[in-house]
Structure formats: structure tokens, C-alpha cells
Design a protein around this motif. Structure first.
Motif, PDB file in Angstrom:
ATOM      1  N   THR A 136     -34.111  -5.554  31.602  1.00  0.00           N
ATOM      2  CA  THR A 136     -35.541  -5.561  31.899  1.00  0.00           C
ATOM      3  C   THR A 136     -35.927  -6.927  32.429  1.00  0.00           C
ATOM      4  OG1 THR A 136     -35.922  -3.982  30.098  1.00  0.00           O
ATOM      5  CG2 THR A 136     -37.842  -5.166  30.934  1.00  0.00           C
ATOM      6  N   ALA A 137     -36.562  -6.935  33.593  1.00  0.00           N
ATOM      7  CA  ALA A 137     -37.073  -8.179  34.176  1.00  0.00           C
ATOM      8  C   ALA A 137     -38.575  -8.212  33.947  1.00  0.00           C
ATOM      9  CB  ALA A 137     -36.763  -8.241  35.662  1.00  0.00           C
ATOM     10  N   VAL A 138     -39.049  -9.317  33.397  1.00  0.00           N
ATOM     11  CA  VAL A 138     -40.469  -9.461  33.076  1.00  0.00           C
ATOM     12  C   VAL A 138     -41.035 -10.644  33.835  1.00  0.00           C
ATOM     13  CG1 VAL A 138     -42.145  -9.866  31.231  1.00  0.00           C
ATOM     14  CG2 VAL A 138     -40.086  -8.509  30.768  1.00  0.00           C
ATOM     15  N   LYS A 139     -42.107 -10.388  34.551  1.00  0.00           N
ATOM     16  CA  LYS A 139     -42.808 -11.459  35.265  1.00  0.00           C
ATOM     17  C   LYS A 139     -43.728 -12.148  34.255  1.00  0.00           C
ATOM     18  CE  LYS A 139     -45.187 -11.992  39.624  1.00  0.00           C
ATOM     19  NZ  LYS A 139     -45.823 -11.253  40.715  1.00  0.00           N
ATOM     20  N   LEU A 140     -43.640 -13.453  34.153  1.00  0.00           N
ATOM     21  CA  LEU A 140     -44.422 -14.197  33.176  1.00  0.00           C
ATOM     22  C   LEU A 140     -45.890 -14.302  33.604  1.00  0.00           C
ATOM     23  CD1 LEU A 140     -41.864 -17.032  32.450  1.00  0.00           C
ATOM     24  CD2 LEU A 140     -42.205 -14.896  31.196  1.00  0.00           C
ATOM     25  N   GLU A 141     -46.765 -14.618  32.662  1.00  0.00           N
ATOM     26  CA  GLU A 141     -48.196 -14.710  32.951  1.00  0.00           C
ATOM     27  C   GLU A 141     -48.515 -15.698  34.057  1.00  0.00           C
ATOM     28  OE1 GLU A 141     -50.666 -15.284  29.539  1.00  0.00           O
ATOM     29  OE2 GLU A 141     -49.847 -13.545  28.505  1.00  0.00           O
ATOM     30  N   ASN A 142     -47.733 -16.770  34.180  1.00  0.00           N
ATOM     31  CA  ASN A 142     -48.004 -17.758  35.223  1.00  0.00           C
ATOM     32  C   ASN A 142     -47.475 -17.305  36.586  1.00  0.00           C
ATOM     33  OD1 ASN A 142     -45.251 -18.168  35.168  1.00  0.00           O
ATOM     34  ND2 ASN A 142     -45.355 -20.244  34.361  1.00  0.00           N
ATOM     35  N   GLY A 143     -46.989 -16.057  36.660  1.00  0.00           N
ATOM     36  CA  GLY A 143     -46.541 -15.510  37.937  1.00  0.00           C
ATOM     37  C   GLY A 143     -45.071 -15.716  38.233  1.00  0.00           C
ATOM     38  N   SER A 144     -44.380 -16.443  37.386  1.00  0.00           N
ATOM     39  CA  SER A 144     -42.967 -16.693  37.648  1.00  0.00           C
ATOM     40  C   SER A 144     -42.093 -15.765  36.820  1.00  0.00           C
ATOM     41  CB  SER A 144     -42.621 -18.145  37.321  1.00  0.00           C
ATOM     42  OG  SER A 144     -42.708 -18.369  35.934  1.00  0.00           O
ATOM     43  N   SER A 145     -40.863 -15.681  37.203  1.00  0.00           N
ATOM     44  CA  SER A 145     -39.866 -14.972  36.417  1.00  0.00           C
ATOM     45  C   SER A 145     -39.080 -16.009  35.646  1.00  0.00           C
ATOM     46  CB  SER A 145     -38.931 -14.185  37.328  1.00  0.00           C
ATOM     47  OG  SER A 145     -39.642 -13.183  37.999  1.00  0.00           O
ATOM     48  N   PRO A 146     -38.456 -15.622  34.543  1.00  0.00           N
ATOM     49  CA  PRO A 146     -37.639 -16.595  33.816  1.00  0.00           C
ATOM     50  C   PRO A 146     -36.583 -17.190  34.739  1.00  0.00           C
ATOM     51  CG  PRO A 146     -37.868 -14.569  32.569  1.00  0.00           C
ATOM     52  CD  PRO A 146     -38.443 -14.307  33.927  1.00  0.00           C
ATOM     53  N   PRO A 147     -36.298 -18.471  34.619  1.00  0.00           N
ATOM     54  CA  PRO A 147     -35.305 -19.097  35.498  1.00  0.00           C
ATOM     55  C   PRO A 147     -33.900 -18.600  35.201  1.00  0.00           C
ATOM     56  CG  PRO A 147     -35.998 -20.608  33.782  1.00  0.00           C
ATOM     57  CD  PRO A 147     -36.872 -19.378  33.657  1.00  0.00           C
ATOM     58  N   LEU A 148     -33.094 -18.533  36.235  1.00  0.00           N
ATOM     59  CA  LEU A 148     -31.706 -18.151  36.051  1.00  0.00           C
ATOM     60  C   LEU A 148     -30.943 -19.318  35.440  1.00  0.00           C
ATOM     61  CD1 LEU A 148     -31.034 -16.466  39.503  1.00  0.00           C
ATOM     62  CD2 LEU A 148     -31.552 -15.351  37.341  1.00  0.00           C
ATOM     63  N   PRO A 149     -30.041 -19.047  34.511  1.00  0.00           N
ATOM     64  CA  PRO A 149     -29.288 -20.136  33.889  1.00  0.00           C
ATOM     65  C   PRO A 149     -28.245 -20.747  34.820  1.00  0.00           C
ATOM     66  CG  PRO A 149     -28.565 -18.032  33.036  1.00  0.00           C
ATOM     67  CD  PRO A 149     -29.739 -17.747  33.940  1.00  0.00           C
ATOM     68  N   SER A 150     -27.886 -20.037  35.915  1.00  0.00           N
ATOM     69  CA  SER A 150     -26.899 -20.581  36.852  1.00  0.00           C
ATOM     70  C   SER A 150     -27.157 -19.969  38.218  1.00  0.00           C
ATOM     71  CB  SER A 150     -25.485 -20.262  36.374  1.00  0.00           C
ATOM     72  OG  SER A 150     -25.263 -18.869  36.408  1.00  0.00           O
ATOM     73  N   ASP A 151     -26.444 -20.425  39.203  1.00  0.00           N
ATOM     74  CA  ASP A 151     -26.564 -19.888  40.546  1.00  0.00           C
ATOM     75  C   ASP A 151     -25.730 -18.603  40.623  1.00  0.00           C
ATOM     76  OD1 ASP A 151     -26.564 -19.257  43.214  1.00  0.00           O
ATOM     77  OD2 ASP A 151     -26.196 -21.296  43.887  1.00  0.00           O
ATOM     78  N   TYR A 152     -26.377 -17.481  40.499  1.00  0.00           N
ATOM     79  CA  TYR A 152     -25.672 -16.205  40.475  1.00  0.00           C
ATOM     80  C   TYR A 152     -24.912 -15.937  41.771  1.00  0.00           C
ATOM     81  CZ  TYR A 152     -27.754 -14.695  36.071  1.00  0.00           C
ATOM     82  OH  TYR A 152     -28.093 -14.566  34.758  1.00  0.00           O
ATOM     83  N   LYS A 153     -25.412 -16.417  42.877  1.00  0.00           N
ATOM     84  CA  LYS A 153     -24.735 -16.199  44.159  1.00  0.00           C
ATOM     85  C   LYS A 153     -23.354 -16.865  44.149  1.00  0.00           C
ATOM     86  CE  LYS A 153     -24.989 -14.678  48.451  1.00  0.00           C
ATOM     87  NZ  LYS A 153     -25.049 -13.291  48.794  1.00  0.00           N
ATOM     88  N   LYS A 154     -23.241 -18.016  43.498  1.00  0.00           N
ATOM     89  CA  LYS A 154     -21.928 -18.666  43.393  1.00  0.00           C
ATOM     90  C   LYS A 154     -21.036 -17.903  42.420  1.00  0.00           C
ATOM     91  CE  LYS A 154     -23.387 -23.334  44.571  1.00  0.00           C
ATOM     92  NZ  LYS A 154     -23.713 -24.651  44.046  1.00  0.00           N
ATOM     93  N   GLU A 155     -21.617 -17.439  41.326  1.00  0.00           N
ATOM     94  CA  GLU A 155     -20.844 -16.697  40.322  1.00  0.00           C
ATOM     95  C   GLU A 155     -20.427 -15.317  40.833  1.00  0.00           C
ATOM     96  OE1 GLU A 155     -19.858 -17.687  37.186  1.00  0.00           O
ATOM     97  OE2 GLU A 155     -20.601 -19.665  37.709  1.00  0.00           O
ATOM     98  N   TYR A 156     -21.304 -14.683  41.618  1.00  0.00           N
ATOM     99  CA  TYR A 156     -21.066 -13.336  42.128  1.00  0.00           C
ATOM    100  C   TYR A 156     -21.259 -13.341  43.644  1.00  0.00           C
ATOM    101  CZ  TYR A 156     -21.764 -12.413  37.193  1.00  0.00           C
ATOM    102  OH  TYR A 156     -21.682 -12.431  35.830  1.00  0.00           O
ATOM    103  N   PRO A 157     -20.254 -13.771  44.399  1.00  0.00           N
ATOM    104  CA  PRO A 157     -20.394 -13.927  45.845  1.00  0.00           C
ATOM    105  C   PRO A 157     -20.793 -12.648  46.578  1.00  0.00           C
ATOM    106  CG  PRO A 157     -18.303 -14.835  45.071  1.00  0.00           C
ATOM    107  CD  PRO A 157     -18.943 -14.161  43.910  1.00  0.00           C
ATOM    108  N   ALA A 158     -20.458 -11.492  46.043  1.00  0.00           N
ATOM    109  CA  ALA A 158     -20.812 -10.234  46.709  1.00  0.00           C
ATOM    110  C   ALA A 158     -22.274  -9.838  46.458  1.00  0.00           C
ATOM    111  CB  ALA A 158     -19.885  -9.108  46.241  1.00  0.00           C
ATOM    112  N   ALA A 159     -22.930 -10.530  45.545  1.00  0.00           N
ATOM    113  CA  ALA A 159     -24.328 -10.200  45.232  1.00  0.00           C
ATOM    114  C   ALA A 159     -25.223 -10.554  46.406  1.00  0.00           C
ATOM    115  CB  ALA A 159     -24.777 -10.971  43.991  1.00  0.00           C
ATOM    116  N   LYS A 160     -26.290  -9.776  46.553  1.00  0.00           N
ATOM    117  CA  LYS A 160     -27.294 -10.066  47.577  1.00  0.00           C
ATOM    118  C   LYS A 160     -28.512 -10.643  46.889  1.00  0.00           C
ATOM    119  CE  LYS A 160     -26.036  -6.632  50.988  1.00  0.00           C
ATOM    120  NZ  LYS A 160     -26.499  -5.489  51.785  1.00  0.00           N
ATOM    121  N   VAL A 161     -29.035 -11.708  47.457  1.00  0.00           N
ATOM    122  CA  VAL A 161     -30.255 -12.312  46.937  1.00  0.00           C
ATOM    123  C   VAL A 161     -31.393 -11.841  47.835  1.00  0.00           C
ATOM    124  CG1 VAL A 161     -31.479 -14.450  46.415  1.00  0.00           C
ATOM    125  CG2 VAL A 161     -29.008 -14.309  46.060  1.00  0.00           C
TER     126      VAL A 161
END
Length: 172
Positions: free
Chosen positions: A33-58
Motif C-alpha cells: 500500500t502506497a500512502v500519500k502523506l498530508e504534506n503531499g509527498s510520499s514516504p522517501p525511498l530508502p535506496s535508489d530502486y532503479k540501481k537495485e532493480y535495473p529492469a524497473a521503470k520509474v
């Protein structure tokens, strides 16, 4: 194509569900579940997922490009890309066809005895669970988004009370 279901529950909540069967028998499924925070942002990612998962699309929305220009490289941007642009996951926006029926036992859901037994048997500290179930039972809510199983769209509190009945009554 995978059987992932992506659904916007509210403008601030999006769920990502994937059916699977535990031991190839019990239909559990999994959900993020992805939750948008009250200030309009999403929780920050703990790492660069694109580097961890090169096949992922951002893929994001156009305003993110400027906000994250030093952090992310986008493969697509809603609002900037052509209106008919597809990103490869569009067929996944649907309801899953997977069954929640458990062989020999029937449907695995909050109203069934199998579900109550499972919750009871998985609890290591029955008193703590009784306390926590009582706390949640006092809240006013309609919807329940579980990690496994269907999203309960209405009467969430009543369904919670039924699912956790053994804890609320202090007996199996």
C-alpha cells in the motif's frame, strides 16, 4: 503479464496486489500500500530502486521531474508524455481473477472459522492481541486494507469484530 492489480483506493492511497497460494493450496495473495502523506509527498525511498532493480521503470507525474531531477531519472511522466503513451503495466489495472477458495475448507475470509483459527494460532501473545483487537474495535472506520485478501469496502469495523471475535471474547 503478471497478475498484479494496481488500484487507486482514494487519491491518497494506492494498492498493489498479487495473488499467490501458500503451499500452492491456500490463496493468500500479497499487497503493498502506497500512502500519500498530508504534506503531499510520499514516504522517501530508502535506496535508489532503479540501481537495485535495473529492469524497473520509474514513472511519475510531470511536477516530480523538477523536484527529483538530481535523484531520479524517469522513464515516463504523466502529463508530459503524449496522452496515448503506455508504460507497460496498463493491462494490470484490473481485478484479479484468482479465487480465495481453500480446498476442502471453503472461502478463507473474515467470517469463516478457518480465518479465526488462523489468527488465533498465529498469535504468540494472546493477551496483547486481545488488548490490541479491543483498541482497534473501538475505532470508527469503514474500509480495511489487509496485506492478504480482499479490501473490505464497507462495514469495516463490523468485519474486524467478526474476524477477531475470538480475541474480543477471549476464547477460541
Amino acid at each position: 503479464m503478471s497478475d498484479i492489480v494496481i488500484r487507486e483506493v482514494t487519491p491518497a492511497i494506492t494498492i498493489f496486489s498479487k495473488p499467490f497460494a501458500r503451499f500452492h493450496i491456500f490463496p493468500f495473495g500479497g499487497r503493498s500500500t502506497a500512502v500519500k502523506l498530508e504534506n503531499g509527498s510520499s514516504p522517501p525511498l530508502p535506496s535508489d530502486y532503479k540501481k537495485e532493480y535495473p529492469a524497473a521503470k520509474v514513472v511519475g507525474v510531470e511536477p516530480l521531474e523538477a523536484k527529483k531531477k538530481d535523484v531520479l531519472t524517469f522513464d515516463g511522466l504523466y502529463g508530459k508524455d503524449a496522452p496515448n503513451t503506455t508504460y507497460g503495466f496498463e493491462p494490470e489495472y484490473s481485478k484479479s481473477k484468482a479465487s480465495s477458495k481453500v480446498p476442502f475448507f471453503g472461502t478463507f475470509g473474515p467470517h469463516g472459522k478457518v480465518h479465526k483459527y488462523f489468527l488465533w494460532s498465529q498469535s504468540e501473545d494472546k493477551r496483547a492481541m486481545e488488548r490490541d483487537a479491543q483498541t482497534v474495535a473501538q475505532w470508527d472506520f469503514e474500509r480495511v486494507i489487509m496485506c492478504h485478501g480482499d479490501v473490505i469496502e464497507k462495514d469495516g469495523n463490523a468485519v474486524w469484530r467478526e474476524a477477531y471475535k475470538w480475541f474480543l471474547e477471549g476464547k477460541p
